[in-house]
Scaffold this motif. Structure first.
Motif, PDB file in Angstrom:
ATOM      1  N   ALA A 111     -20.347  11.091 -34.586  1.00 46.92           N
ATOM      2  CA  ALA A 111     -19.916  12.183 -35.458  1.00 46.92           C
ATOM      3  C   ALA A 111     -18.890  11.704 -36.463  1.00 46.92           C
ATOM      4  O   ALA A 111     -18.882  12.117 -37.629  1.00 46.92           O
ATOM      5  CB  ALA A 111     -19.344  13.333 -34.615  1.00 46.92           C
ATOM      6  N   ASP A 112     -17.990  10.806 -36.013  1.00 48.07           N
ATOM      7  CA  ASP A 112     -16.985  10.268 -36.937  1.00 48.07           C
ATOM      8  C   ASP A 112     -17.644   9.438 -38.027  1.00 48.07           C
ATOM      9  O   ASP A 112     -17.255   9.501 -39.202  1.00 48.07           O
ATOM     10  CB  ASP A 112     -15.977   9.400 -36.171  1.00 48.07           C
ATOM     11  N   LEU A 113     -18.644   8.637 -37.649  1.00 49.29           N
ATOM     12  CA  LEU A 113     -19.355   7.856 -38.657  1.00 49.29           C
ATOM     13  C   LEU A 113     -20.050   8.769 -39.659  1.00 49.29           C
ATOM     14  O   LEU A 113     -20.041   8.528 -40.869  1.00 49.29           O
ATOM     15  CB  LEU A 113     -20.372   6.926 -38.003  1.00 49.29           C
ATOM     16  N   ALA A 114     -20.688   9.826 -39.150  1.00 48.53           N
ATOM     17  CA  ALA A 114     -21.363  10.763 -40.042  1.00 48.53           C
ATOM     18  C   ALA A 114     -20.370  11.423 -40.989  1.00 48.53           C
ATOM     19  O   ALA A 114     -20.659  11.659 -42.161  1.00 48.53           O
ATOM     20  CB  ALA A 114     -22.095  11.830 -39.220  1.00 48.53           C
ATOM     21  N   MET A 115     -19.168  11.703 -40.479  1.00 50.12           N
ATOM     22  CA  MET A 115     -18.136  12.323 -41.298  1.00 50.12           C
ATOM     23  C   MET A 115     -17.644  11.356 -42.379  1.00 50.12           C
ATOM     24  O   MET A 115     -17.441  11.730 -43.531  1.00 50.12           O
ATOM     25  CB  MET A 115     -16.973  12.766 -40.408  1.00 50.12           C
ATOM     26  N   LEU A 116     -17.456  10.095 -42.012  1.00 50.87           N
ATOM     27  CA  LEU A 116     -17.055   9.084 -42.992  1.00 50.87           C
ATOM     28  C   LEU A 116     -18.103   8.945 -44.085  1.00 50.87           C
ATOM     29  O   LEU A 116     -17.779   8.809 -45.268  1.00 50.87           O
ATOM     30  CB  LEU A 116     -16.832   7.732 -42.301  1.00 50.87           C
ATOM     31  N   HIS A 117     -19.369   8.958 -43.682  1.00 49.26           N
ATOM     32  CA  HIS A 117     -20.444   8.857 -44.671  1.00 49.26           C
ATOM     33  C   HIS A 117     -20.466  10.076 -45.584  1.00 49.26           C
ATOM     34  O   HIS A 117     -20.634   9.965 -46.803  1.00 49.26           O
ATOM     35  CB  HIS A 117     -21.785   8.711 -43.955  1.00 49.26           C
ATOM     36  N   ALA A 118     -20.269  11.259 -45.019  1.00 51.64           N
ATOM     37  CA  ALA A 118     -20.275  12.482 -45.821  1.00 51.64           C
ATOM     38  C   ALA A 118     -19.130  12.510 -46.822  1.00 51.64           C
ATOM     39  O   ALA A 118     -19.252  13.063 -47.917  1.00 51.64           O
ATOM     40  CB  ALA A 118     -20.195  13.708 -44.908  1.00 51.64           C
ATOM     41  N   ASN A 119     -18.016  11.864 -46.459  1.00 49.13           N
ATOM     42  CA  ASN A 119     -16.848  11.823 -47.355  1.00 49.13           C
ATOM     43  C   ASN A 119     -16.909  10.674 -48.348  1.00 49.13           C
ATOM     44  O   ASN A 119     -15.969  10.453 -49.103  1.00 49.13           O
ATOM     45  CB  ASN A 119     -15.561  11.711 -46.541  1.00 49.13           C
ATOM     46  N   GLY A 120     -17.998   9.913 -48.345  1.00 49.74           N
ATOM     47  CA  GLY A 120     -18.130   8.811 -49.286  1.00 49.74           C
ATOM     48  C   GLY A 120     -17.391   7.561 -48.883  1.00 49.74           C
ATOM     49  O   GLY A 120     -17.208   6.652 -49.688  1.00 49.74           O
ATOM     50  N   GLN A 121     -16.929   7.477 -47.635  1.00 50.29           N
ATOM     51  CA  GLN A 121     -16.161   6.326 -47.175  1.00 50.29           C
ATOM     52  C   GLN A 121     -17.013   5.333 -46.386  1.00 50.29           C
ATOM     53  O   GLN A 121     -16.521   4.311 -45.940  1.00 50.29           O
ATOM     54  CB  GLN A 121     -14.988   6.798 -46.312  1.00 50.29           C
ATOM     55  N   LEU A 122     -18.280   5.644 -46.232  1.00 45.11           N
ATOM     56  CA  LEU A 122     -19.195   4.769 -45.516  1.00 45.11           C
ATOM     57  C   LEU A 122     -20.493   4.726 -46.314  1.00 45.11           C
ATOM     58  O   LEU A 122     -21.197   5.724 -46.401  1.00 45.11           O
ATOM     59  CB  LEU A 122     -19.449   5.315 -44.100  1.00 45.11           C
ATOM     60  N   ALA A 123     -20.770   3.601 -46.937  1.00 50.25           N
ATOM     61  CA  ALA A 123     -21.950   3.487 -47.792  1.00 50.25           C
ATOM     62  C   ALA A 123     -23.214   3.291 -46.963  1.00 50.25           C
ATOM     63  O   ALA A 123     -23.159   2.966 -45.772  1.00 50.25           O
ATOM     64  CB  ALA A 123     -21.786   2.332 -48.778  1.00 50.25           C
ATOM     65  N   THR A 160     -22.345  -3.152 -48.166  1.00 46.36           N
ATOM     66  CA  THR A 160     -21.580  -2.449 -49.184  1.00 46.36           C
ATOM     67  C   THR A 160     -20.802  -1.333 -48.511  1.00 46.36           C
ATOM     68  O   THR A 160     -21.366  -0.603 -47.705  1.00 46.36           O
ATOM     69  CB  THR A 160     -22.499  -1.823 -50.239  1.00 46.36           C
ATOM     70  N   VAL A 161     -19.538  -1.207 -48.795  1.00 49.78           N
ATOM     71  CA  VAL A 161     -18.749  -0.126 -48.216  1.00 49.78           C
ATOM     72  C   VAL A 161     -17.673   0.282 -49.186  1.00 49.78           C
ATOM     73  O   VAL A 161     -17.076  -0.556 -49.849  1.00 49.78           O
ATOM     74  CB  VAL A 161     -18.117  -0.561 -46.872  1.00 49.78           C
ATOM     75  N   ALA A 162     -17.462   1.575 -49.323  1.00 45.58           N
ATOM     76  CA  ALA A 162     -16.417   2.081 -50.191  1.00 45.58           C
ATOM     77  C   ALA A 162     -15.133   2.215 -49.397  1.00 45.58           C
ATOM     78  O   ALA A 162     -15.099   2.850 -48.352  1.00 45.58           O
ATOM     79  CB  ALA A 162     -16.815   3.442 -50.769  1.00 45.58           C
ATOM     80  N   GLU A 163     -14.079   1.600 -49.852  1.00 42.68           N
ATOM     81  CA  GLU A 163     -12.797   1.659 -49.169  1.00 42.68           C
ATOM     82  C   GLU A 163     -12.182   3.044 -49.329  1.00 42.68           C
ATOM     83  O   GLU A 163     -12.196   3.619 -50.407  1.00 42.68           O
ATOM     84  CB  GLU A 163     -11.863   0.618 -49.790  1.00 42.68           C
ATOM     85  N   PRO A 164     -11.618   3.617 -48.239  1.00 46.69           N
ATOM     86  CA  PRO A 164     -10.930   4.894 -48.393  1.00 46.69           C
ATOM     87  C   PRO A 164      -9.830   4.772 -49.430  1.00 46.69           C
ATOM     88  O   PRO A 164      -9.086   3.797 -49.446  1.00 46.69           O
ATOM     89  CB  PRO A 164     -10.354   5.130 -46.980  1.00 46.69           C
ATOM     90  N   ARG A 165      -9.736   5.752 -50.291  1.00 51.11           N
ATOM     91  CA  ARG A 165      -8.746   5.668 -51.356  1.00 51.11           C
ATOM     92  C   ARG A 165      -8.332   7.064 -51.791  1.00 51.11           C
ATOM     93  O   ARG A 165      -8.993   8.050 -51.526  1.00 51.11           O
ATOM     94  CB  ARG A 165      -9.301   4.908 -52.562  1.00 51.11           C
ATOM     95  N   SER A 166      -7.229   7.109 -52.498  1.00 52.69           N
ATOM     96  CA  SER A 166      -6.723   8.369 -53.023  1.00 52.69           C
ATOM     97  C   SER A 166      -7.666   8.901 -54.089  1.00 52.69           C
ATOM     98  O   SER A 166      -8.265   8.128 -54.837  1.00 52.69           O
ATOM     99  CB  SER A 166      -5.337   8.140 -53.633  1.00 52.69           C
ATOM    100  N   PRO A 167      -7.808  10.235 -54.207  1.00 54.39           N
ATOM    101  CA  PRO A 167      -8.654  10.783 -55.276  1.00 54.39           C
ATOM    102  C   PRO A 167      -8.104  10.499 -56.655  1.00 54.39           C
ATOM    103  O   PRO A 167      -8.785  10.666 -57.654  1.00 54.39           O
ATOM    104  CB  PRO A 167      -8.655  12.289 -54.960  1.00 54.39           C
ATOM    105  N   TYR A 168      -6.837  10.067 -56.726  1.00 50.91           N
ATOM    106  CA  TYR A 168      -6.223   9.761 -58.013  1.00 50.91           C
ATOM    107  C   TYR A 168      -6.334   8.285 -58.382  1.00 50.91           C
ATOM    108  O   TYR A 168      -5.924   7.870 -59.446  1.00 50.91           O
ATOM    109  CB  TYR A 168      -4.740  10.160 -58.004  1.00 50.91           C
ATOM    110  N   ALA A 169      -6.884   7.486 -57.465  1.00 43.52           N
ATOM    111  CA  ALA A 169      -7.025   6.058 -57.731  1.00 43.52           C
ATOM    112  C   ALA A 169      -8.177   5.823 -58.694  1.00 43.52           C
ATOM    113  O   ALA A 169      -9.143   6.579 -58.716  1.00 43.52           O
ATOM    114  CB  ALA A 169      -7.277   5.301 -56.420  1.00 43.52           C
ATOM    115  N   PRO A 170      -8.111   4.762 -59.535  1.00 47.72           N
ATOM    116  CA  PRO A 170      -9.206   4.471 -60.461  1.00 47.72           C
ATOM    117  C   PRO A 170     -10.435   4.045 -59.702  1.00 47.72           C
ATOM    118  O   PRO A 170     -10.343   3.473 -58.619  1.00 47.72           O
ATOM    119  CB  PRO A 170      -8.646   3.314 -61.315  1.00 47.72           C
ATOM    120  N   PRO A 171     -11.630   4.319 -60.231  1.00 52.54           N
ATOM    121  CA  PRO A 171     -12.863   3.922 -59.547  1.00 52.54           C
ATOM    122  C   PRO A 171     -12.995   2.414 -59.505  1.00 52.54           C
ATOM    123  O   PRO A 171     -12.503   1.706 -60.370  1.00 52.54           O
ATOM    124  CB  PRO A 171     -13.954   4.548 -60.430  1.00 52.54           C
ATOM    125  N   ARG A 172     -13.672   1.931 -58.483  1.00 54.78           N
ATOM    126  CA  ARG A 172     -13.866   0.487 -58.340  1.00 54.78           C
ATOM    127  C   ARG A 172     -15.295   0.225 -57.941  1.00 54.78           C
ATOM    128  O   ARG A 172     -15.876   0.974 -57.159  1.00 54.78           O
ATOM    129  CB  ARG A 172     -12.914  -0.062 -57.262  1.00 54.78           C
TER     130      ARG A 172
END
Length: 305
Positions: A20-32, A86-98
């Motif tokens: 469930a935690d993995l699914a949540m990370l994926h839903a939040n864009g933190q797990l590619a 490929t994985v998106a690092e958790p980041r602040s919504p105010y951080a520039p895209p990478r």
């Protein structure tokens, strides 16, 4: 409850966490989709999309803090990071895209491609020109000083020696500048600092990355674009893929940094605030130089009367 482990963008293992935690990370864009995951019973690590069906459905909520995940146990297979991921690092919504971390060979051709327009390229070149100019002054002064000292120790520096030093400095400057472009074009970002700031990159026409020597030669091809009254540069405003003459010669295109990736929807057509600011400052500097030049010519003409 099945415990899962996953890799981050620095190839570190994290877990255990629940499905469930993995699914949540994926839903939040933190797990590619390409992130490698593993659980006991799997022979090797698998990309998320291959095992997503096993995960427990969960309503997306704020992702748990990374610090709460303990480092994965040594029971995880040693070949966890043998393949691409490929994985998106958790980041602040105010951080520039990478751009996502991925192998240079990972090119996605199924999305729209936004080509960088003339003004974005101008802004990027203005930034790079400032950087190259500052580095050139420092390196040129150092090399000129060393050569001058060498000539002096050899019996004095005459006019011919000064000309020779200047020629050597100019030649080295050209080689170092071309190397600057070649090195950055073959980097993970596929862009010089100026292009990174504007959000564009240089790739082959098929989306593949440039080699160092292609980027190196592209710099000298730019002279051809300039020597014909800069028409080669202006071609970017009229060609289908916004290519300059030197792009056509070297089989390159300048595109948005998200082009040819798994996230083509993040591309942007608009100039952006930084691009506008750089163009305005560059325009003001150009007008100032023109006024200074006109004043100097007027002074010379007045002195000759």
């Amino acid at each position: 409850m099945t415990q899962w482990y996953y890799s981050d963008y620095q190839r570190n293992r994290h877990g255990p966490v629940s499905g469930a935690d993995l699914a949540m990370l994926h839903a939040n864009g933190q797990l590619a989709d390409d992130t490698l995951v593993w659980r006991e019973g799997l022979a090797q690590w698998q990309p998320w999309h291959a095992v997503a069906g096993e995960m427990v459905a969960a309503t997306p909520q704020p992702a748990p803090a990374r610090a709460s995940f303990a480092t994965a146990s040594t029971d995880a297979p040693a070949d966890a990071f043998a393949g691409p991921y490929t994985v998106a690092e958790p980041r602040s919504p105010y951080a520039p895209p990478r751009a996502p971390v991925q192998r240079a060979a990972d090119v996605y051709l199924d999305g729209e491609v936004v080509y960088a327009g003339f003004w974005k390229r101008v802004a990027a070149n203005l930034i790079d020109s400032v950087i190259i100019g500052l580095l050139g002054m420092v390196i040129g002064a150092a090399i000129g000083g060393l050569l001058g000292a060498a000539f002096g120790l050899g019996g004095g520096l005459d006019t011919g020696g000064a000309v020779a030093i200047q020629g050597i400095v100019q030649l080295l400057s050209l080689v170092l500048t071309a190397s600057y472009y070649g090195w950055f074009y073959t980097s993970v970002q596929q862009a010089t600092p100026g292009k990174m700031a504007i959000g564009i990159k240089v790739v082959r026409s098929d989306g593949e990355g440039c080699s160092f020597w292609r980027g190196f030669g592209r710099y000298f091809a730019m002279f051809l674009s300039g020597v014909i009254l800069c028409i080669g540069f202006l071609m970017a405003a009229f060609t289908a893929r916004k290519q300059c003459l030197h792009d056509m010669i070297c089989d390159t295109v300048v595109v948005d940094r998200w082009a040819f990736t798994a996230y083509p929807d993040q591309q942007r057509e608009e100039l952006g605030t930084l691009t506008v600011v750089v163009l305005v400052l560059g325009g003001l500097l150009f007008v100032g130089l023109v006024l200074v030049l006109m004043a100097g010519l007027a002074a010379i003409a007045g002195a000759g009367r």
